[in-house]
Design a protein around this motif. Structure first.
Motif, PDB file in Angstrom:
ATOM      1  N   ASP A  47       0.826  -1.220   0.000  1.00  0.00           N
ATOM      2  CA  ASP A  47       0.000   0.000   0.000  1.00  0.00           C
ATOM      3  C   ASP A  47       0.856   1.265   0.000  1.00  0.00           C
ATOM      4  OD1 ASP A  47      -2.389  -1.275  -0.095  1.00  0.00           O
ATOM      5  OD2 ASP A  47      -2.818  -1.130   2.057  1.00  0.00           O
ATOM      6  N   MET A  48       1.913   1.262   0.840  1.00  0.00           N
ATOM      7  CA  MET A  48       2.775   2.447   0.911  1.00  0.00           C
ATOM      8  C   MET A  48       3.435   2.708  -0.447  1.00  0.00           C
ATOM      9  SD  MET A  48       4.592   2.368   4.665  1.00  0.00           S
ATOM     10  CE  MET A  48       4.633   0.629   5.035  1.00  0.00           C
ATOM     11  N   GLU A  58       0.962   4.007  -3.192  1.00  0.00           N
ATOM     12  CA  GLU A  58       0.695   5.438  -3.018  1.00  0.00           C
ATOM     13  C   GLU A  58       1.793   6.294  -3.665  1.00  0.00           C
ATOM     14  OE1 GLU A  58      -2.049   6.457  -1.317  1.00  0.00           O
ATOM     15  OE2 GLU A  58      -1.531   8.579  -1.646  1.00  0.00           O
ATOM     16  N   LYS A  81       5.516  11.242   2.661  1.00  0.00           N
ATOM     17  CA  LYS A  81       4.573  11.641   3.716  1.00  0.00           C
ATOM     18  C   LYS A  81       3.740  10.458   4.251  1.00  0.00           C
ATOM     19  CE  LYS A  81       2.827  14.995   6.107  1.00  0.00           C
ATOM     20  NZ  LYS A  81       3.712  15.339   7.201  1.00  0.00           N
ATOM     21  N   ASN A  82       3.204   9.642   3.334  1.00  0.00           N
ATOM     22  CA  ASN A  82       2.353   8.530   3.776  1.00  0.00           C
ATOM     23  C   ASN A  82       3.132   7.525   4.629  1.00  0.00           C
ATOM     24  OD1 ASN A  82       3.745   7.785   1.344  1.00  0.00           O
ATOM     25  ND2 ASN A  82       2.403   6.025   1.113  1.00  0.00           N
ATOM     26  N   GLU A  95       3.596   8.911   8.133  1.00  0.00           N
ATOM     27  CA  GLU A  95       2.381   8.709   8.946  1.00  0.00           C
ATOM     28  C   GLU A  95       2.257   7.274   9.441  1.00  0.00           C
ATOM     29  OE1 GLU A  95      -0.597  10.408   6.410  1.00  0.00           O
ATOM     30  OE2 GLU A  95       0.184  12.401   6.899  1.00  0.00           O
TER      31      GLU A  95
END
Ligand code: ADP
Length: 165
Positions: A52-53, A56, A147-148, A151
């Protein structure tokens, strides 16, 4: 058509990886990032989280995809009809093990070549391990990861402060 794979743990993906992804995707027609499922290591992030990372951060790169794999890198290359393996070199310390891996892969599958990209200087020191160490102690990792990913690291190491936000 040139098709390449870029294998690794990506636990998690860093700006150093992203730099190699962007640069290598310019010299091949198609790039498949391969996230390794290593049963002998306990990763910080699950396969789904790592995928997922990466999904993105590659959104703007039309010829780049990501999938996971188990087993030998050359088999992953064959399954994807790729004849190039991309790897990144940070320092001389990477060189010895990377050369050994590349030579082993080439002797198993002579049709597959390894292509090395030397790191951009600003990322020469960067590894997923270092990033996790800084994040674990609450340090600022915004210059090291997208950024993702920043987080996700905060959520992993400081779940309560995330809830408070
Ligand atoms: P592995 O567990 O296979 O080493 P990594 O996710 O650590 O997987 O790295 C995947 C690839 O990306 C390797 O070829 C590694 O050398 C390269 N790489 C990692 N960090 C950087 C960086 N900062 N600059 C350039 N290449 C890098």
């Amino acid at each position: 058509m040139t098709k390449a794979i870029y294998p690794g743990s990506f636990d998690p993906v860093t700006l150093g990886h992203l730099d190699i992804i962007k640069r290598s995707s310019k010299v091949v027609d198609e790039l498949v990032i391969g996230v390794l499922v290593n049963k002998n290591k306990t990763p910080t992030f699950t396969i789904e989280e790592r995928l997922d990372m990466i999904r993105e951060v590659i959104k703007g790169l039309p010829n780049v995809t990501v999938r996971y794999f188990e087993g030998m890198t050359v088999d992953f290359a064959r399954k994807n009809d790729a004849n190039i393996i991309i790897r990144g070199l940070r320092a001389v310390t990477d060189f010895e093990s990377e050369m050994q891996i590349a030579q082993t892969n080439h002797s198993i599958e002579p049709e597959v070549e390894t292509m090395f990209f030397t790191t951009s200087l600003e990322y020469a020191f960067l590894s997923s391990t270092i990033v996790k160490e800084v994040a674990f102690y609450g340090g600022d990792v915004s210059r090291f990861v997208p950024k993702n990913v920043e987080e996700m690291l905060k959520k992993r190491y400081f779940p309560n402060s995330m809830q408070a936000i």
